[in-house]
Motif scaffolding. Structure first.
Motif, mmCIF file in Angstrom:
data_model
loop_
_atom_site.group_PDB
_atom_site.id
_atom_site.type_symbol
_atom_site.label_atom_id
_atom_site.label_comp_id
_atom_site.label_asym_id
_atom_site.label_seq_id
_atom_site.Cartn_x
_atom_site.Cartn_y
_atom_site.Cartn_z
ATOM 1 N N CYS A 88 -5.404 0.906 2.371
ATOM 2 C CA CYS A 88 -4.927 -0.039 0.467
ATOM 3 C C CYS A 88 -6.691 0.503 -0.624
ATOM 4 O O CYS A 88 -6.054 1.121 -0.830
ATOM 5 N N VAL A 180 1.607 -7.341 3.594
ATOM 6 C CA VAL A 180 2.368 -7.141 2.565
ATOM 7 C C VAL A 180 2.086 -6.441 1.386
ATOM 8 O O VAL A 180 2.730 -5.077 1.380
ATOM 9 N N GLN A 181 0.183 -6.011 1.625
ATOM 10 C CA GLN A 181 -0.074 -5.209 -0.192
ATOM 11 C C GLN A 181 -0.694 -3.778 1.543
ATOM 12 O O GLN A 181 0.068 -2.941 0.671
ATOM 13 N N THR A 184 3.020 -2.360 1.576
ATOM 14 C CA THR A 184 3.300 -1.360 -0.355
ATOM 15 C C THR A 184 2.803 0.168 -0.241
ATOM 16 O O THR A 184 2.767 0.528 -0.501
ATOM 17 N N ALA A 185 1.542 -0.403 0.332
ATOM 18 C CA ALA A 185 1.023 0.576 -0.009
ATOM 19 C C ALA A 185 1.460 2.088 0.868
ATOM 20 O O ALA A 185 1.217 2.774 1.198
ATOM 21 N N TRP A 187 4.375 2.781 2.223
ATOM 22 C CA TRP A 187 5.862 3.145 1.597
ATOM 23 C C TRP A 187 5.434 4.239 0.193
ATOM 24 O O TRP A 187 6.023 4.870 0.331
ATOM 25 N N SER A 188 4.751 4.208 -0.482
ATOM 26 C CA SER A 188 3.884 4.943 -1.404
ATOM 27 C C SER A 188 3.566 5.956 -0.434
ATOM 28 O O SER A 188 3.277 7.310 -1.825
#
Length: 254
Positions: A88, A180-181, A184-185, A187-188
């Motif tokens: 991240c 979770v973080q 999320t990162a 998938w981007s």
């Protein structure tokens, strides 16, 4: 052998001198310690056809095992944070995960395990044992020892249990939030290759965390039987032997 091989490989290979592998060395030391506390004594008793352990030996076994288990969970939490920073905040990774920060986090993980262990060991062995001297387990386990006490054991254990619950819950929440973080990162990330590279660094850690937590939950949330039970023995083997055995296999694949 597996844990010693990981320690030796990382220490001798300069390319592996990174925060992730520094924490992996600590995890291997914890695994080596936790399995050495219980299994050799059990094997010795089996070979010598005896079932005895001294009082002092039991105290040392309880302290070391709880210390290693607490340090294990704390290190897995630190490793989750390391993966979070790497994925991240990659541009700040070298600044955040510097040598001093890594040493402090590893020392904090060991300290958390030692404090947790000192509380449990002190509370447990300050009790009066007069019911029996037979432990229905292949090592000295706190729940089994509490059954032998004539004192109001569970009230005395409240402080230690509260610290353990806070430690476990805090670590679990931190690991979940970190992943979770991370997901999320991930998938981007536009490229499929980027997805695979990010997941390849996280999957071994996720497997180890899941293995450790699931076996500990099975062992400590299962009702303790009053008579010798194969289920109690199996549960103890699951959390004290299986993770140290499997961790080197999982990380060696990585």
């Amino acid at each position: 052998m597996g844990n010693l091989l990981i320690i030796t490989t990382v220490m001798l290979n300069y390319e592996l001198h990174s925060p992730m592998f520094f924490f992996l060395i600590n995890l291997s030391i914890v695994d080596l310690g936790s399995i050495s506390v219980t299994v050799p004594k059990s094997m010795s008793n089996s070979l010598l056809n005896t079932r005895s352990i001294s009082y002092s030996g039991c105290v040392v076994q309880v302290f070391c095992l709880i210390c290693f288990l607490g340090a294990n969970l704390s290190l897995l939490t630190v490793m989750a944070y390391d993966r979070y920073v790497a994925i991240c905040k990659p541009l700040h990774y070298g600044i955040i995960m510097n040598r001093r920060a890594c040493i402090q986090m590893a020392a904090g993980a060991w300290a958390a395990g030692a404090i947790n262990s000192a509380l449990h060991t002190g509370n447990t062995f300050s009790l009066r044992f007069c019911h029996s001297n037979i432990i229905n387990q292949f090592f000295c386990e706190v729940p089994q020892l509490l059954k032998l006490s004539s004192s109001d054991a569970y009230r005395r254990e409240l402080a230690a249990l509260a610290f353990s619950v806070c430690l476990c819950l805090g670590c679990f929440v931190f690991i979940v939030v970190s992943y979770v973080q991370i997901f999320t990162a991930v998938w981007s990330i536009p490229s499929e290759q980027g997805h695979q590279k990010a997941f390849s660094t996280c999957i071994p850690h996720l497997i180890v965390v899941s293995l450790f937590l699931s076996t500990a939950i099975i062992a400590y949330f299962k009702p303790i039987s009053d008579s010798p039970s194969p289920l109690d023995l199996l549960a103890a083997v699951l959390y004290s032997v299986v993770p140290p055995l499997m961790n080197p296999v999982i990380y060696s694949m990585r």
